[in-house]
Scaffold this motif. Structure first.
Motif, PDB file in Angstrom:
ATOM      1  N   ASP A 117      -8.390  -3.614   7.280  1.00  0.00           N
ATOM      2  CA  ASP A 117      -7.736  -2.639   8.154  1.00  0.00           C
ATOM      3  C   ASP A 117      -8.391  -1.270   8.133  1.00  0.00           C
ATOM      4  OD1 ASP A 117      -5.867  -4.563   8.823  1.00  0.00           O
ATOM      5  OD2 ASP A 117      -4.363  -3.860   7.378  1.00  0.00           O
ATOM      6  N   SER A 219       2.081   3.808   2.963  1.00  0.00           N
ATOM      7  CA  SER A 219       2.930   4.023   4.131  1.00  0.00           C
ATOM      8  C   SER A 219       2.139   4.659   5.275  1.00  0.00           C
ATOM      9  CB  SER A 219       4.122   4.900   3.763  1.00  0.00           C
ATOM     10  OG  SER A 219       4.931   5.173   4.902  1.00  0.00           O
ATOM     11  N   GLN A 222      -0.370   2.020   6.694  1.00  0.00           N
ATOM     12  CA  GLN A 222       0.322   0.978   7.463  1.00  0.00           C
ATOM     13  C   GLN A 222       0.840   1.510   8.786  1.00  0.00           C
ATOM     14  OE1 GLN A 222       3.250  -0.321   4.571  1.00  0.00           O
ATOM     15  NE2 GLN A 222       1.973  -2.023   3.907  1.00  0.00           N
ATOM     16  N   SER A 223       1.336   2.731   8.796  1.00  0.00           N
ATOM     17  CA  SER A 223       1.852   3.321  10.021  1.00  0.00           C
ATOM     18  C   SER A 223       0.756   3.463  11.076  1.00  0.00           C
ATOM     19  CB  SER A 223       2.469   4.701   9.724  1.00  0.00           C
ATOM     20  OG  SER A 223       2.915   5.318  10.920  1.00  0.00           O
ATOM     21  N   VAL A 225      -2.212   1.853  11.121  1.00  0.00           N
ATOM     22  CA  VAL A 225      -2.769   0.544  11.457  1.00  0.00           C
ATOM     23  C   VAL A 225      -1.861  -0.166  12.466  1.00  0.00           C
ATOM     24  CG1 VAL A 225      -3.226  -1.766  10.546  1.00  0.00           C
ATOM     25  CG2 VAL A 225      -4.088   0.242   9.345  1.00  0.00           C
ATOM     26  N   THR A 226      -0.555  -0.025  12.266  1.00  0.00           N
ATOM     27  CA  THR A 226       0.405  -0.680  13.166  1.00  0.00           C
ATOM     28  C   THR A 226       0.391  -0.053  14.551  1.00  0.00           C
ATOM     29  OG1 THR A 226       1.856  -1.207  11.293  1.00  0.00           O
ATOM     30  CG2 THR A 226       2.835  -1.265  13.494  1.00  0.00           C
ATOM     31  N   ASN A 227       0.229   1.284  14.591  1.00  0.00           N
ATOM     32  CA  ASN A 227       0.262   2.003  15.868  1.00  0.00           C
ATOM     33  C   ASN A 227      -1.141   2.158  16.423  1.00  0.00           C
ATOM     34  OD1 ASN A 227       3.120   2.517  15.867  1.00  0.00           O
ATOM     35  ND2 ASN A 227       2.745   4.020  14.256  1.00  0.00           N
ATOM     36  N   THR A 228      -1.721   1.056  16.828  1.00  0.00           N
ATOM     37  CA  THR A 228      -3.057   1.089  17.427  1.00  0.00           C
ATOM     38  C   THR A 228      -2.951   1.433  18.892  1.00  0.00           C
ATOM     39  OG1 THR A 228      -2.952  -1.288  17.841  1.00  0.00           O
ATOM     40  CG2 THR A 228      -3.987  -0.570  15.804  1.00  0.00           C
TER      41      THR A 228
END
Length: 229
Positions: A117, A219, A222-223, A225-228
């Protein structure tokens, strides 16, 4: 070429032709056979192609006991072997920033997940020494001015290898933040930069809260990476 092959070519082909101020030396580990092997194995094992561009995470510059001898940012010889499975086992003492980053990587789910990631490097992929000690490039204004074109060139080339262009994480919330806002953001055009306290600061001044900081790092990553985009 894969992302890993492009990054390997970038690191092993680094050329530094900047005239440094008197008293400064640059660390250039990539001419060493063992370092070139480390980089090759890292790039072929963990930086294979993925469907999405990786999230860039930028530190300051390598230190003598971490990236300055392994060729991999925030990675000391212990982490190189015990976390990444690269290189021979060693009893060399740990480097604080590398110790903290290893905790983050393990909390993220291990190196396969973390490096799938993200791409972890530094504003300057080469480190600097003055009077036998590590120095952060921004701590000397003459050094900082001299190497800024080199830094911007390196960042641009790494982005072209397959990194996200919209966001990044910067490991440093003081002088490095000021530098990034002044010199880097206008060129790289990030729409969002997330600043986290530097691992060395955490391990030196907030060590009892290290696990809380690990959670903050995980956190934040991950935030993003999730909000691409």
């Amino acid at each position: 070429m894969t992302f890993g092959q492009r990054i390997e070519r970038f690191l092993l082909g680094l050329q530094f032709d900047v005239a440094l101020p008197p008293g400064f030396e640059v660390m250039q580990p990539y001419s060493l056979p063992e370092v070139r092997t480390n980089v090759h194995q890292m790039c072929r094992r963990y930086y294979t192609d993925t469907p999405n561009p990786r999230l860039p995470i930028w530190g300051i510059n390598p230190g003598r006991l971490g990236g300055g001898i392994t060729g991999l940012s925030f990675t000391d010889p212990y982490a190189l072997h015990h976390l990444l499975g690269i290189g021979a086992e060693t009893t060399m003492r740990r480097e604080p920033s590398a110790t903290f980053i290893q905790m983050v990587i393990e909390a993220y789910g291990g190196p396969e997940n973390f490096y799938r990631d993200t791409f972890l490097s530094a504003m300057s992929p080469l480190g600097f020494i003055k009077e036998g000690n590590n120095i952060n490039f921004y701590d000397d204004p003459v050094l900082c001015k001299a190497i800024t074109p080199f830094i911007l060139k390196c960042l641009t080339e790494q982005h072209s290898s397959g990194l996200r262009h919209d966001v990044c994480i910067v490991l440093g919330s003081g002088k490095l933040r000021t530098y990034v806002e002044r010199e880097v953001v206008p060129v790289l055009k990030y729409s969002q930069v997330v600043y986290l306290d530097h691992p060395r600061y955490i391990m030196q001044y907030r060590r009892t809260l290290a696990h809380d900081y690990v959670d903050r790092y995980v956190s934040a990553i991950q935030s993003l990476v999730t909000n691409t985009v």
